[in-house]
Design a protein around this motif. Sequence first.
Motif, PDB file in Angstrom:
ATOM      1  N   ARG A 160      11.386  47.175  37.826  1.00 31.39           N
ATOM      2  CA  ARG A 160      12.520  47.994  38.215  1.00 31.39           C
ATOM      3  C   ARG A 160      13.969  47.373  37.489  1.00 31.39           C
ATOM      4  O   ARG A 160      14.717  47.854  38.046  1.00 31.39           O
ATOM      5  CB  ARG A 160      12.733  47.983  39.790  1.00 31.39           C
ATOM      6  N   VAL A 161      13.696  46.543  36.398  1.00 26.35           N
ATOM      7  CA  VAL A 161      14.522  46.214  35.718  1.00 26.35           C
ATOM      8  C   VAL A 161      14.353  46.638  34.412  1.00 26.35           C
ATOM      9  O   VAL A 161      13.369  46.630  33.964  1.00 26.35           O
ATOM     10  CB  VAL A 161      15.181  44.804  35.813  1.00 26.35           C
ATOM     11  N   THR A 162      15.463  46.751  33.556  1.00 31.91           N
ATOM     12  CA  THR A 162      15.313  47.060  32.082  1.00 31.91           C
ATOM     13  C   THR A 162      14.884  45.892  31.400  1.00 31.91           C
ATOM     14  O   THR A 162      15.240  44.577  31.684  1.00 31.91           O
ATOM     15  CB  THR A 162      16.480  47.669  31.436  1.00 31.91           C
ATOM     16  N   VAL A 163      14.343  46.067  30.196  1.00 33.39           N
ATOM     17  CA  VAL A 163      14.098  44.954  29.281  1.00 33.39           C
ATOM     18  C   VAL A 163      15.185  44.254  28.822  1.00 33.39           C
ATOM     19  O   VAL A 163      15.325  42.836  29.054  1.00 33.39           O
ATOM     20  CB  VAL A 163      13.269  45.664  28.050  1.00 33.39           C
ATOM     21  N   ALA A 164      16.260  44.739  28.678  1.00 32.04           N
ATOM     22  CA  ALA A 164      17.505  44.152  28.347  1.00 32.04           C
ATOM     23  C   ALA A 164      18.121  43.259  29.441  1.00 32.04           C
ATOM     24  O   ALA A 164      18.713  42.271  29.284  1.00 32.04           O
ATOM     25  CB  ALA A 164      18.699  45.011  27.926  1.00 32.04           C
ATOM     26  N   GLU A 165      18.232  43.461  30.532  1.00 36.64           N
ATOM     27  CA  GLU A 165      18.522  43.173  31.776  1.00 36.64           C
ATOM     28  C   GLU A 165      17.612  41.844  32.269  1.00 36.64           C
ATOM     29  O   GLU A 165      18.134  40.920  32.584  1.00 36.64           O
ATOM     30  CB  GLU A 165      18.421  44.078  33.043  1.00 36.64           C
ATOM     31  N   LEU A 166      16.324  42.096  31.735  1.00 36.29           N
ATOM     32  CA  LEU A 166      15.630  40.872  32.140  1.00 36.29           C
ATOM     33  C   LEU A 166      15.445  39.836  31.080  1.00 36.29           C
ATOM     34  O   LEU A 166      15.961  38.651  31.605  1.00 36.29           O
ATOM     35  CB  LEU A 166      14.001  41.353  32.244  1.00 36.29           C
ATOM     36  N   VAL A 167      15.840  40.298  29.912  1.00 30.73           N
ATOM     37  CA  VAL A 167      15.891  39.109  28.903  1.00 30.73           C
ATOM     38  C   VAL A 167      17.240  38.501  29.145  1.00 30.73           C
ATOM     39  O   VAL A 167      17.393  37.333  28.850  1.00 30.73           O
ATOM     40  CB  VAL A 167      15.730  39.693  27.619  1.00 30.73           C
ATOM     41  N   ALA A 209      15.250  48.367  24.797  1.00 25.84           N
ATOM     42  CA  ALA A 209      16.239  47.553  25.502  1.00 25.84           C
ATOM     43  C   ALA A 209      16.466  48.307  26.933  1.00 25.84           C
ATOM     44  O   ALA A 209      16.438  47.569  28.002  1.00 25.84           O
ATOM     45  CB  ALA A 209      17.538  47.239  24.803  1.00 25.84           C
ATOM     46  N   LYS A 210      16.369  49.726  27.066  1.00 29.81           N
ATOM     47  CA  LYS A 210      16.697  50.216  28.155  1.00 29.81           C
ATOM     48  C   LYS A 210      15.589  50.795  28.927  1.00 29.81           C
ATOM     49  O   LYS A 210      15.565  51.533  30.031  1.00 29.81           O
ATOM     50  CB  LYS A 210      17.488  51.601  27.991  1.00 29.81           C
ATOM     51  N   ARG A 211      14.242  50.464  28.360  1.00 29.86           N
ATOM     52  CA  ARG A 211      13.083  50.851  29.104  1.00 29.86           C
ATOM     53  C   ARG A 211      12.784  49.938  30.251  1.00 29.86           C
ATOM     54  O   ARG A 211      13.139  48.706  30.249  1.00 29.86           O
ATOM     55  CB  ARG A 211      11.883  50.697  28.025  1.00 29.86           C
ATOM     56  N   LYS A 212      12.365  50.292  31.415  1.00 31.55           N
ATOM     57  CA  LYS A 212      11.906  49.550  32.509  1.00 31.55           C
ATOM     58  C   LYS A 212      10.969  48.650  32.201  1.00 31.55           C
ATOM     59  O   LYS A 212      10.022  49.113  31.602  1.00 31.55           O
ATOM     60  CB  LYS A 212      11.607  50.502  33.783  1.00 31.55           C
ATOM     61  N   ALA A 213      10.914  47.408  32.635  1.00 22.76           N
ATOM     62  CA  ALA A 213       9.855  46.409  32.451  1.00 22.76           C
ATOM     63  C   ALA A 213       8.553  46.729  32.874  1.00 22.76           C
ATOM     64  O   ALA A 213       7.480  46.688  32.143  1.00 22.76           O
ATOM     65  CB  ALA A 213      10.232  45.253  32.858  1.00 22.76           C
ATOM     66  N   ASP A 214       8.455  47.773  33.929  1.00 26.64           N
ATOM     67  CA  ASP A 214       6.975  48.059  34.302  1.00 26.64           C
ATOM     68  C   ASP A 214       6.735  49.361  33.822  1.00 26.64           C
ATOM     69  O   ASP A 214       5.683  49.875  34.315  1.00 26.64           O
ATOM     70  CB  ASP A 214       7.197  48.163  35.810  1.00 26.64           C
ATOM     71  N   ALA A 215       7.289  49.859  32.858  1.00 26.36           N
ATOM     72  CA  ALA A 215       6.833  51.143  31.902  1.00 26.36           C
ATOM     73  C   ALA A 215       6.554  50.790  30.588  1.00 26.36           C
ATOM     74  O   ALA A 215       6.746  51.719  29.750  1.00 26.36           O
ATOM     75  CB  ALA A 215       7.890  52.155  32.241  1.00 26.36           C
TER      76      ALA A 215
END
Length: 297
Positions: A89-96, A122-128
Motif C-alpha cells: 500500500r505504498v508506492t515504489v518511490a515512497e518506500l525507497v 515510481a508511482k506503482r504500489k509495491a504490492d502490485a
Amino acid sequence: MNEAVHLHAVTKAYGPVRAVNGVHLSVPAGQTVALLGPNGAGKSTTINLMLGLLAPDSGQVSLFGGTPEAAIRAGRIGVLPQDAKLIPRVTVAELVDFVRRSYPSPLPLAEVLGLAGLTDLAKRKADALSGGQARRVQFALAMAGDPELVVLDEPTTALDVEHRREFWTYLRAFAARGRTVLFSSHYLEEVAENADRVVVISGGRTIADATPDELRGRVGGRTVSLDPDGRRPDELQRLPGVLSVSLRGGRAYLSSADSDATVQALAQLGAIRDLEVAGAGLEEAFMALTAQDRTAV
C-alpha cells in the motif's frame, strides 16, 4: 589494504549439527567475492553471522575492523536477502525514499530509482509488482544508502536477461569505485564473469578460495557431455574417471579426471549419443570440489 570482511575460525551449531565449522574468510575492500556452496553447506548461516543476525559460538567476525552492528548503524552495509517482502500500500518511490532517508549519506532518490530501472514504476504500489520488479525494488533498497559493502544473496533471482545484465553493469561500476561486493548465486556464469574470487563452503567449512580461473585449473580434468538417453545419474557416476554428474537442459554433464576412460566406458555401454568433450567449466569445478569433500568426510 583495509579489510571489509573478516571471519576467523567461526563456528555455529544448532544442537548436534554444526552448520558452520571453522569458516575463515577475509575480503579486502574493493573486491567482488562470490560465496558458493551446495544446499545445507552453511552458506546462509555464514552470511547471517557476518551481518550480526546470529552470534557465533566461537571465532571472530568483523566488518571494517569493528562489529557488524557498528558497521550497519553507520550505514556502511547494504543487504539484499534471498527472501524479502515489500511493505504493501505504498508506492515504489515512497518506500525507497523512506529507506534512503534512514542513512547518513544516501544516494538521491532519482539516482536510486534509475540504477534499479524503476523510474517508470515510481508511482506503482509495491504490492502490485511482478516478481522481477519486486526484486529490483529490493536491490534499490540495498543500494539506497550508498554502502561501502553490499551483501547480495541470490541477487538476480526472478530477473529477466536484460535486467540481469543491467544489474551487473551497475555492480561492476560500483566495485570500480573501491566498494566491496559479496554475493551468492546459483548462476555460475555470473560468478565466472564478475567475481574476483570464489569462496566455496561445504560441510560448514571453507574448502576453496581462489579466482574462477584458478578454481577451474585446480580441479583439472575435462567435461564429457551427452544425451543420457534415459540413463540415471547414479549409473553414469559409476563410470571410470567420473567425479560428478549433473543434468541440465536434457543433457548429462560428467566431470571426469580421465575423459578417455570415461568415453571408452560410454562406448561399451552404447551411450555416446551427441557426445562432446571439453575443458572443465566453473560449474564442473564446483561440483567436483564439493563431491570430493563429501567423499573425504
